[in-house]
Design an enzyme around this catalytic site. Sequence first.
Site, short mmCIF file in Angstrom:
data_model
loop_
_atom_site.label_atom_id
_atom_site.label_comp_id
_atom_site.label_asym_id
_atom_site.label_seq_id
_atom_site.Cartn_x
_atom_site.Cartn_y
_atom_site.Cartn_z
N TYR A 1 57.35 48.82 79.44
CA TYR A 1 57.01 48.59 80.85
C TYR A 1 56.21 49.77 81.40
O TYR A 1 55.16 49.60 82.03
CB TYR A 1 58.32 48.39 81.62
CG TYR A 1 58.19 48.29 83.12
CD1 TYR A 1 57.55 47.20 83.71
CD2 TYR A 1 58.74 49.27 83.95
CE1 TYR A 1 57.46 47.11 85.09
CE2 TYR A 1 58.66 49.17 85.33
CZ TYR A 1 58.01 48.09 85.90
OH TYR A 1 57.93 48.00 87.26
N LYS B 1 52.30 50.05 82.73
CA LYS B 1 51.96 50.55 84.07
C LYS B 1 50.93 51.68 83.99
O LYS B 1 50.01 51.74 84.80
CB LYS B 1 53.22 51.01 84.82
CG LYS B 1 54.13 49.84 85.26
CD LYS B 1 53.43 48.91 86.23
CE LYS B 1 54.32 47.77 86.70
NZ LYS B 1 53.61 46.78 87.53
N ARG C 1 57.40 29.07 89.02
CA ARG C 1 58.36 28.03 89.41
C ARG C 1 58.38 27.93 90.92
O ARG C 1 58.19 28.93 91.60
CB ARG C 1 59.78 28.41 88.97
CG ARG C 1 59.99 28.19 87.50
CD ARG C 1 61.39 28.57 87.07
NE ARG C 1 61.33 29.62 86.05
CZ ARG C 1 61.67 30.88 86.26
NH1 ARG C 1 62.10 31.27 87.43
NH2 ARG C 1 61.58 31.76 85.29
C1 AKB Z 1 62.68 48.75 87.00
O1 AKB Z 1 63.82 49.25 87.10
O2 AKB Z 1 62.19 48.36 85.94
C2 AKB Z 1 61.83 48.67 88.24
C3 AKB Z 1 60.94 49.86 88.41
C4 AKB Z 1 61.50 51.18 88.70
O3 AKB Z 1 59.75 49.71 88.33
N1 AKB Z 1 62.65 48.52 89.40
#
Ligand code: AKB
Length: 294
Positions: free
Chosen positions: A119, A123, A14
Amino acid sequence: MRYGEDNVLATSRRSTPAHSDSGPFARLDVTDAGALAQIVEQQRIEVIYHLAAILSAVGEDNPQLAWAVNMNGLYNVLEVSRRFQVAQVFWPSSIAVFGPGAPRERTPQETIMRPTTVYGVTKVAGELLCDYYVRRYALDVRGVRYPGVISSGAPPGGGTTDYAVEMFYAAVESRPYTCFVREDTVLPMMYMPDCIKAALDLMSAERSALRHHNSFNVAAMSFSAGELAQAVRAHITDFVCEFRPDHRQAIADTWPRSIDDSAARTQWKWAPQFDLHAMTADMLEKLRAGKHVD
Ligand code: AKB
């Protein structure tokens, strides 16, 4: 700006007023490999800073989206960089690569990595994929494991560490704040100017001096949510903060409380500039200037 405004192309899904005020901009969704390739080829892009990601808390709401954006986005960036001979790629990893099995105090550069969030999984997988492109294609991919990022410019974006940023916004707007982790929750954090410094310092380091390339632990400060509220209260004495942990507490409890960043300090001379008190003073000054709060 270090490289000249006209030499940096910002991209985002965006466009915001901030983008139109600050040099060249193109709309781009990193999961669209064709559009990414077109921009890289046409604009003859030499260096990519790939920052687009779904963060930890939002990722738990929609793991499929987190995988699609974080993994396909990174794969597209690495592939386009290989095909069009991009000279350097920066891709941030995170302290979320660590899980409950890793030491939580001064978490080492090399240790067990069994994260429990999607997440964190993206990573760890991303670090391995970047290593592969370094080894197999000699692509110059570099990155750091960022702790919680605190910024006066970028609003909170769905992370577990966002309470730290939200607390500042509430304080300057004279609102009470309900913090979603316990008062004694300690996490490593970094102020945005140091995050930028880390990226630029690493990207300009001599390649032959680097052993880890894309997964450097970097530390700046560690504090509890209660200590942060105290630091804010030193400037705004009537700031009210209460602590009501929600589902994000369970994520925070699996992450390091502090980080051993000696590899970064040795290999590319990493040194942060902001501690809790310097960051708090600067954050409040910037937010007050932006929001015209008395
Ligand atoms: C999160 O809280 O997901 C991020 C990180 C620590 O990568 N800020």
